[in-house]
Scaffold this motif. Structure first.
Motif, PDB file in Angstrom:
ATOM      1  N   UNK A   1      47.705  21.198  49.287  1.00 55.40           N
ATOM      2  CA  UNK A   1      48.669  21.471  51.120  1.00 55.40           C
ATOM      3  C   UNK A   1      50.059  22.016  50.248  1.00 55.40           C
ATOM      4  N   UNK A   2      50.431  21.517  49.132  1.00 55.96           N
ATOM      5  CA  UNK A   2      51.737  21.951  49.103  1.00 55.96           C
ATOM      6  C   UNK A   2      52.383  23.363  49.237  1.00 55.96           C
ATOM      7  N   UNK A   3      54.273  23.810  49.123  1.00 56.91           N
ATOM      8  CA  UNK A   3      54.073  25.295  49.730  1.00 56.91           C
ATOM      9  C   UNK A   3      53.974  25.723  48.131  1.00 56.91           C
ATOM     10  N   UNK A   4      53.570  26.901  48.544  1.00 61.30           N
ATOM     11  CA  UNK A   4      53.107  27.844  47.712  1.00 61.30           C
ATOM     12  C   UNK A   4      54.474  28.222  46.767  1.00 61.30           C
ATOM     13  N   UNK A   5      55.507  27.773  47.294  1.00 61.68           N
ATOM     14  CA  UNK A   5      57.190  28.173  46.865  1.00 61.68           C
ATOM     15  C   UNK A   5      57.365  27.277  45.916  1.00 61.68           C
ATOM     16  N   UNK A   6      56.804  26.593  45.956  1.00 61.95           N
ATOM     17  CA  UNK A   6      57.212  25.528  44.855  1.00 61.95           C
ATOM     18  C   UNK A   6      56.343  25.258  43.342  1.00 61.95           C
ATOM     19  N   UNK A   7      56.698  25.242  42.296  1.00 61.59           N
ATOM     20  CA  UNK A   7      56.443  25.313  41.002  1.00 61.59           C
ATOM     21  C   UNK A   7      55.436  24.728  40.538  1.00 61.59           C
ATOM     22  N   UNK A   8      54.292  24.672  39.933  1.00 60.78           N
ATOM     23  CA  UNK A   8      53.747  23.110  39.703  1.00 60.78           C
ATOM     24  C   UNK A   8      54.129  22.945  39.549  1.00 60.78           C
ATOM     25  N   UNK A   9      55.271  21.658  38.550  1.00 57.33           N
ATOM     26  CA  UNK A   9      55.363  20.661  38.526  1.00 57.33           C
ATOM     27  C   UNK A   9      56.380  20.057  39.740  1.00 57.33           C
ATOM     28  N   UNK A  10      57.204  20.702  40.015  1.00 56.56           N
ATOM     29  CA  UNK A  10      57.810  20.072  40.942  1.00 56.56           C
ATOM     30  C   UNK A  10      56.596  19.634  42.460  1.00 56.56           C
ATOM     31  N   UNK A  11      55.419  20.078  42.487  1.00 54.54           N
ATOM     32  CA  UNK A  11      54.396  19.969  43.104  1.00 54.54           C
ATOM     33  C   UNK A  11      53.925  19.029  43.206  1.00 54.54           C
ATOM     34  N   UNK A  12      53.345  18.723  41.421  1.00 47.50           N
ATOM     35  CA  UNK A  12      52.606  17.611  40.699  1.00 47.50           C
ATOM     36  C   UNK A  12      53.456  16.039  41.144  1.00 47.50           C
ATOM     37  N   UNK A  13      54.645  16.428  41.240  1.00 53.40           N
ATOM     38  CA  UNK A  13      56.028  15.199  41.514  1.00 53.40           C
ATOM     39  C   UNK A  13      55.996  14.805  42.695  1.00 53.40           C
ATOM     40  N   UNK A  14      56.033  15.765  43.552  1.00 55.95           N
ATOM     41  CA  UNK A  14      56.118  15.157  44.998  1.00 55.95           C
ATOM     42  C   UNK A  14      54.114  14.283  45.618  1.00 55.95           C
ATOM     43  N   UNK A  15      53.512  15.190  44.776  1.00 59.28           N
ATOM     44  CA  UNK A  15      51.996  14.317  45.085  1.00 59.28           C
ATOM     45  C   UNK A  15      51.904  13.032  44.630  1.00 59.28           C
ATOM     46  N   UNK A  16      52.226  13.405  43.237  1.00 53.87           N
ATOM     47  CA  UNK A  16      52.670  12.014  42.940  1.00 53.87           C
ATOM     48  C   UNK A  16      52.978  10.695  43.381  1.00 53.87           C
ATOM     49  N   UNK A  17      54.440  11.387  44.606  1.00 52.58           N
ATOM     50  CA  UNK A  17      55.332  10.340  45.027  1.00 52.58           C
ATOM     51  C   UNK A  17      54.558  10.070  46.221  1.00 52.58           C
ATOM     52  N   UNK A  18      54.241  10.918  46.733  1.00 55.60           N
ATOM     53  CA  UNK A  18      53.109  10.372  48.108  1.00 55.60           C
ATOM     54  C   UNK A  18      52.202   9.501  47.548  1.00 55.60           C
ATOM     55  N   UNK A  19      51.122   9.518  46.794  1.00 50.19           N
ATOM     56  CA  UNK A  19      50.155   9.126  46.884  1.00 50.19           C
ATOM     57  C   UNK A  19      50.557   7.224  46.163  1.00 50.19           C
ATOM     58  N   UNK A  20      51.197   7.767  45.640  1.00 46.29           N
ATOM     59  CA  UNK A  20      51.747   5.767  45.203  1.00 46.29           C
ATOM     60  C   UNK A  20      52.579   5.705  46.470  1.00 46.29           C
ATOM     61  N   UNK A  21      53.019   6.493  47.232  1.00 46.81           N
ATOM     62  CA  UNK A  21      54.379   5.163  48.301  1.00 46.81           C
ATOM     63  C   UNK A  21      53.775   4.043  48.265  1.00 46.81           C
ATOM     64  N   UNK A  22      55.526   2.865  49.713  1.00 48.51           N
ATOM     65  CA  UNK A  22      55.250   1.624  49.836  1.00 48.51           C
ATOM     66  C   UNK A  22      53.756   1.015  49.751  1.00 48.51           C
ATOM     67  N   UNK A  23      52.991   0.118  49.823  1.00 49.14           N
ATOM     68  CA  UNK A  23      52.146  -0.465  50.005  1.00 49.14           C
ATOM     69  C   UNK A  23      52.314  -1.511  50.976  1.00 49.14           C
ATOM     70  N   UNK A  24      51.589  -2.005  51.794  1.00 47.47           N
ATOM     71  CA  UNK A  24      51.657  -2.418  53.433  1.00 47.47           C
ATOM     72  C   UNK A  24      51.769  -4.261  52.687  1.00 47.47           C
ATOM     73  N   UNK A  25      50.819  -4.264  51.171  1.00 52.54           N
ATOM     74  CA  UNK A  25      50.840  -6.009  51.271  1.00 52.54           C
ATOM     75  C   UNK A  25      51.428  -5.752  49.295  1.00 52.54           C
ATOM     76  N   UNK A  26      52.972  -6.114  49.457  1.00 52.33           N
ATOM     77  CA  UNK A  26      53.686  -5.486  47.877  1.00 52.33           C
ATOM     78  C   UNK A  26      53.493  -6.430  47.147  1.00 52.33           C
ATOM     79  N   UNK A  27      53.179  -7.646  47.458  1.00 49.94           N
ATOM     80  CA  UNK A  27      52.428  -8.653  46.648  1.00 49.94           C
ATOM     81  C   UNK A  27      51.515  -8.477  45.642  1.00 49.94           C
ATOM     82  N   UNK A  28      50.366  -8.031  46.816  1.00 48.52           N
ATOM     83  CA  UNK A  28      48.955  -8.452  45.785  1.00 48.52           C
ATOM     84  C   UNK A  28      48.852  -6.616  44.842  1.00 48.52           C
ATOM     85  N   UNK A  29      49.731  -5.611  45.782  1.00 46.43           N
ATOM     86  CA  UNK A  29      49.828  -4.814  44.577  1.00 46.43           C
ATOM     87  C   UNK A  29      50.653  -4.611  42.995  1.00 46.43           C
TER      88      UNK A  29
END
Length: 205
Positions: free
Chosen positions: A83-111
């Motif tokens: 779903x990332x924009x086609x204009x994004x270079x592959x490395x930039x797209x990967x970076x944005x994806x990893x940041x999105x799936x590793x976002x803040x957790x609702x239970x910080x201490x447990x994580x």
């Protein structure tokens, strides 16, 4: 199906999911209270009110209980990358994806506790590596497709695609370990940015 009738397959699926979630919750409480290696499958089965044989109908190994979310996150990463924009270079797209799936957790201490347990337990680290290899197989085709759309023709597109994905996963692993060592006092996103920046600078043309 007639009105008022229950779909047996759907009911079975809901029952299985509920049991899976309950066993996972009980096992995680045991792991976090007495340690991963100190907790046996027999203890988990007993606390869950099931037999050892039934345990293996839900999980292949004890490690799979802790790392079950990694499979789901791999699927999320693949969809997010597509779903990332086609204009994004592959490395930039990967970076944005990893940041999105590793976002803040609702239970910080447990994580934080789970992350520390994973990095301190050799069998969990090994199993995590296997799960991340599954991520690689899920994500590489989309990265390869994006590379094919770049202006320069790549002689070895599969090698570059796999190298980019493996590097992104390594950034995630290194940032996660640093976050655990810092007791979660440094935002994980900040550590991820630092890791991706370090690799990105070395691969700039």
């Amino acid at each position: 199906m007639k009105p008022g009738e229950t779909n047996p397959e759907r009911l079975w699926t809901r029952t299985r999911r509920a049991a899976y979630a309950e066993i996972t919750d009980i096992a995680m409480r045991l792991f976090l209270s007495q340690g991963f290696d100190a907790t046996t499958i027999d203890e988990i089965a007993s606390a869950s009110g099931i037999s050892r044989r039934s345990f293996f109908r839900y999980f292949g190994t004890k490690e799979d209980i802790v790392l079950s979310d990694l499979v789901r996150e791999g699927e999320e990463a693949r969809r997010a990358l597509e779903e990332r924009p086609e204009s994004e270079p592959p490395w930039t797209a990967l970076r944005n994806v990893v940041l999105s799936v590793s976002g803040p957790s609702h239970d910080h201490e447990r994580r934080l506790k789970v992350t520390k347990m994973m990095y301190e337990t050799p069998s969990l680290r090994s199993r995590c590596f296997e799960k991340h290899l599954q991520w690689q197989e899920q994500i590489v085709p989309e990265v390869r497709r994006r590379l094919a759309g770049e202006h320069a023709v790549e002689q070895w597109p599969d090698v570059r695609a796999r190298s980019l994905v493996a590097s992104a996963i390594a950034c995630l692993d290194i940032a996660g370990e640093a976050w655990a060592r810092a007791d979660g006092d440094v935002p994980l996103g900040e550590l991820l940015e630092a890791a991706f920046d370090a690799v990105g600078r070395t691969r700039e043309p």
